[in-house]
Design a protein around this motif. Structure first.
Motif, PDB file in Angstrom:
ATOM      1  N   PRO A  49     -78.382 -17.578  -5.255  1.00 40.78           N
ATOM      2  CA  PRO A  49     -76.960 -17.252  -4.608  1.00 40.78           C
ATOM      3  C   PRO A  49     -75.900 -17.070  -5.456  1.00 40.78           C
ATOM      4  N   GLU A  50     -76.059 -17.615  -6.644  1.00 42.18           N
ATOM      5  CA  GLU A  50     -75.042 -17.419  -7.768  1.00 42.18           C
ATOM      6  C   GLU A  50     -74.719 -16.004  -8.026  1.00 42.18           C
ATOM      7  N   ARG A  51     -75.875 -15.078  -7.722  1.00 42.05           N
ATOM      8  CA  ARG A  51     -75.536 -13.700  -8.014  1.00 42.05           C
ATOM      9  C   ARG A  51     -75.229 -12.701  -6.878  1.00 42.05           C
ATOM     10  N   ILE A  52     -75.112 -13.380  -5.731  1.00 39.52           N
ATOM     11  CA  ILE A  52     -74.438 -12.569  -4.661  1.00 39.52           C
ATOM     12  C   ILE A  52     -72.994 -12.330  -4.709  1.00 39.52           C
ATOM     13  N   SER A  53     -72.423 -10.967  -4.367  1.00 37.39           N
ATOM     14  CA  SER A  53     -71.444 -10.701  -4.729  1.00 37.39           C
ATOM     15  C   SER A  53     -69.989 -11.523  -4.154  1.00 37.39           C
ATOM     16  N   LEU A  54     -70.349 -12.149  -3.242  1.00 38.43           N
ATOM     17  CA  LEU A  54     -69.364 -12.893  -2.501  1.00 38.43           C
ATOM     18  C   LEU A  54     -69.390 -14.543  -2.925  1.00 38.43           C
ATOM     19  N   TYR A  55     -70.245 -14.769  -3.663  1.00 34.99           N
ATOM     20  CA  TYR A  55     -70.528 -16.217  -4.089  1.00 34.99           C
ATOM     21  C   TYR A  55     -68.940 -16.617  -4.740  1.00 34.99           C
ATOM     22  N   GLY A  56     -68.725 -17.821  -4.198  1.00 28.24           N
ATOM     23  CA  GLY A  56     -67.643 -18.577  -4.701  1.00 28.24           C
ATOM     24  C   GLY A  56     -66.246 -18.200  -3.911  1.00 28.24           C
ATOM     25  N   THR A  57     -66.279 -17.146  -3.103  1.00 31.04           N
ATOM     26  CA  THR A  57     -65.342 -16.731  -2.497  1.00 31.04           C
ATOM     27  C   THR A  57     -64.915 -17.318  -1.021  1.00 31.04           C
ATOM     28  N   GLU A  58     -63.764 -17.072  -0.533  1.00 29.94           N
ATOM     29  CA  GLU A  58     -63.410 -17.856   0.883  1.00 29.94           C
ATOM     30  C   GLU A  58     -64.330 -17.302   2.021  1.00 29.94           C
ATOM     31  N   LEU A  59     -64.589 -16.141   1.509  1.00 32.41           N
ATOM     32  CA  LEU A  59     -65.654 -15.365   2.763  1.00 32.41           C
ATOM     33  C   LEU A  59     -67.026 -15.880   2.624  1.00 32.41           C
ATOM     34  N   TRP A  60     -67.480 -16.545   1.135  1.00 31.60           N
ATOM     35  CA  TRP A  60     -68.552 -17.130   0.980  1.00 31.60           C
ATOM     36  C   TRP A  60     -68.558 -18.299   1.808  1.00 31.60           C
ATOM     37  N   ALA A 258     -62.956  -8.443  -1.643  1.00 31.82           N
ATOM     38  CA  ALA A 258     -63.181  -9.534  -2.237  1.00 31.82           C
ATOM     39  C   ALA A 258     -64.278  -9.830  -3.275  1.00 31.82           C
ATOM     40  N   ALA A 259     -65.452  -8.956  -3.270  1.00 37.18           N
ATOM     41  CA  ALA A 259     -66.494  -8.884  -4.237  1.00 37.18           C
ATOM     42  C   ALA A 259     -65.703  -8.093  -5.397  1.00 37.18           C
ATOM     43  N   ARG A 260     -65.069  -7.234  -5.303  1.00 38.51           N
ATOM     44  CA  ARG A 260     -64.295  -6.528  -6.727  1.00 38.51           C
ATOM     45  C   ARG A 260     -63.516  -7.598  -7.478  1.00 38.51           C
ATOM     46  N   ARG A 261     -62.951  -8.593  -6.834  1.00 41.47           N
ATOM     47  CA  ARG A 261     -61.670  -9.527  -7.467  1.00 41.47           C
ATOM     48  C   ARG A 261     -62.708 -10.583  -7.813  1.00 41.47           C
ATOM     49  N   ASN A 262     -63.861 -10.928  -7.529  1.00 36.79           N
ATOM     50  CA  ASN A 262     -64.511 -12.114  -7.514  1.00 36.79           C
ATOM     51  C   ASN A 262     -64.701 -12.324  -9.008  1.00 36.79           C
ATOM     52  N   PRO A 263     -64.557 -13.317  -9.814  1.00 31.20           N
ATOM     53  CA  PRO A 263     -64.811 -13.548 -11.302  1.00 31.20           C
ATOM     54  C   PRO A 263     -66.292 -13.719 -11.176  1.00 31.20           C
ATOM     55  N   HIS A 264     -66.984 -14.202 -10.280  1.00 32.29           N
ATOM     56  CA  HIS A 264     -68.388 -14.801 -10.423  1.00 32.29           C
ATOM     57  C   HIS A 264     -69.345 -13.555 -10.655  1.00 32.29           C
ATOM     58  N   TRP A 265     -68.731 -12.545  -9.412  1.00 29.76           N
ATOM     59  CA  TRP A 265     -69.329 -11.236  -9.460  1.00 29.76           C
ATOM     60  C   TRP A 265     -69.167 -10.472 -10.731  1.00 29.76           C
ATOM     61  N   ILE A 266     -67.965 -10.395 -11.147  1.00 28.01           N
ATOM     62  CA  ILE A 266     -67.544  -9.694 -12.368  1.00 28.01           C
ATOM     63  C   ILE A 266     -68.644 -10.453 -13.651  1.00 28.01           C
ATOM     64  N   ASP A 267     -68.587 -11.595 -13.717  1.00 24.41           N
ATOM     65  CA  ASP A 267     -69.287 -12.242 -14.763  1.00 24.41           C
ATOM     66  C   ASP A 267     -71.022 -12.017 -14.613  1.00 24.41           C
ATOM     67  N   THR A 268     -71.187 -11.970 -13.459  1.00 23.52           N
ATOM     68  CA  THR A 268     -72.856 -11.495 -13.160  1.00 23.52           C
ATOM     69  C   THR A 268     -73.187 -10.146 -13.516  1.00 23.52           C
ATOM     70  N   LYS A 269     -72.204  -9.350 -13.494  1.00 26.46           N
ATOM     71  CA  LYS A 269     -72.416  -7.917 -13.935  1.00 26.46           C
ATOM     72  C   LYS A 269     -72.150  -7.838 -15.406  1.00 26.46           C
TER      73      LYS A 269
END
Length: 318
Positions: A49-60, A258-269
């Motif tokens: 789940p930590e690799r999903i693009s929305l992880y940690g966001t309000e939408l998640w 939300a995914a583009r701004r998500n620091p978790h998703w940026i860190d994953t990439k």
């Protein structure tokens, strides 16, 4: 700029001979090796789940557990769709690479072997889409057209640096998937086959890129940096097709933002790209104006953020 010691090459024929031997010992037929009749387990994630693009966001946070697991399956399907797209491009570039060379050489014979591997991988990914009840997530017209252009005008350094980039990104994600027994067995089986066979492909690409790059003059190197950065940008920013969000009841535009701004998703990439970034940066292939697109794609980390560890965001579960 010369390639640093860790990317120096061995004899071209010798490494190709070893790769051919490895291919003979450890190649797989996904149609036979994978149990395609086994049902997909709806109670398991397809990727951490930590690799999903929305992880940690309000939408998640707004999603149910069932929706999150479905999103994991759709995001894996989107990544597999990108894999099919680029492997089709790579096969054409490898055939062009072999066209002017001696087919009796180990080097060209391994190029043909890799084409055969990529054919099987594309079929495997396509069957994965069906099992995940996912469509083939087509790229937008601009990216699709640029793919046609890239495969047509690509030179040696672009062919192998582009291949290395896509293969390294998938490899990092899939190594994590195959090792996690809590994840969906089908995605683990697909990942295992791809990781084993792509290890050879990456060795071939890494060596050939380093060998060719140092022979090129500054004009060709500058051109290659710019073109590579565009390929990287369009690949990395389209890993997750916005249509996946609609499958779980989210507005695609809102979720994409939300995914583009998500620091978790940026860190994953950034984490997934760290090895290929190191290889290409040390060679001098990530510099000048092209570096802007690498950063914009979220592959060089967030400004002001510490570099992600090899453990990545999943360490937060501990």
């Amino acid at each position: 700029m010369t390639v640093e010691p860790q990317t120096r090459t061995t004899d071209r024929e010798d490494i190709a001979k070893r790769l051919l031997r490895s291919s003979a010992k450890a190649s797989f037929d996904p149609l036979v090796e994978i149990d395609w009749d086994a049902p997909v387990d709806p109670d398991r994630y397809a990727i951490r789940p930590e690799r999903i693009s929305l992880y940690g966001t309000e939408l998640w946070e707004s999603l149910t557990e069932e929706q999150r697991k479905e999103l994991s399956r759709q995001e894996i399907a989107s990544v597999a769709s990108i894999g099919i797209w680029f492997e089709t491009i790579l096969m054409q570039m490898l055939v062009r690479h072999a066209y002017d060379r001696d087919p009796t050489s180990n080097h060209v014979q391994y190029a043909y072997t890799e084409v055969a591997d990529e054919c099987r991988h594309s079929v495997m990914f396509a069957k994965l889409l069906g099992k995940l009840d996912a469509p083939y997530y087509r790229l937008d017209p601009v990216a699709h057209f640029l793919g046609k252009v890239f495969k047509t005008i690509s030179n040696g350094p672009l062919t192998f640096s582009g291949a290395l980039f896509v293969e390294e990104i998938l490899d990092q994600l899939q190594r994590e998937i195959m090792a996690d027994e809590e994840l969906e067995p089908l995605t683990r089986a697909v990942s295992r086959i791809h990781v084993v066979e792509e290890a050879r492909h990456m060795r071939y690409a890494r060596e050939e890129f380093a060998r060719d790059w140092n022979k090129r003059g500054p004009v060709v190197q500058h051109y290659s940096r710019i073109m590579l950065s565009l390929v990287v940008y369009y690949s990395a920013t389209r890993l997750i097709n916005p249509a996946v969000y609609k499958r779980v009841g989210l507005d695609p535009r809102e979720a994409r933002k939300a995914a583009r701004r998500n620091p978790h998703w940026i860190d994953t990439k950034t984490w997934a790209a760290r090895k290929v970034v190191d290889t290409l940066d040390r060679a001098g292939a990530i510099s000048g104006p092209g570096r802007y697109f690498w950063r914009k794609a979220g592959l060089l980390g967030r400004r002001g953020a510490s570099a992600p560890t090899t453990a990545g965001p999943e360490a937060q579960r501990a």
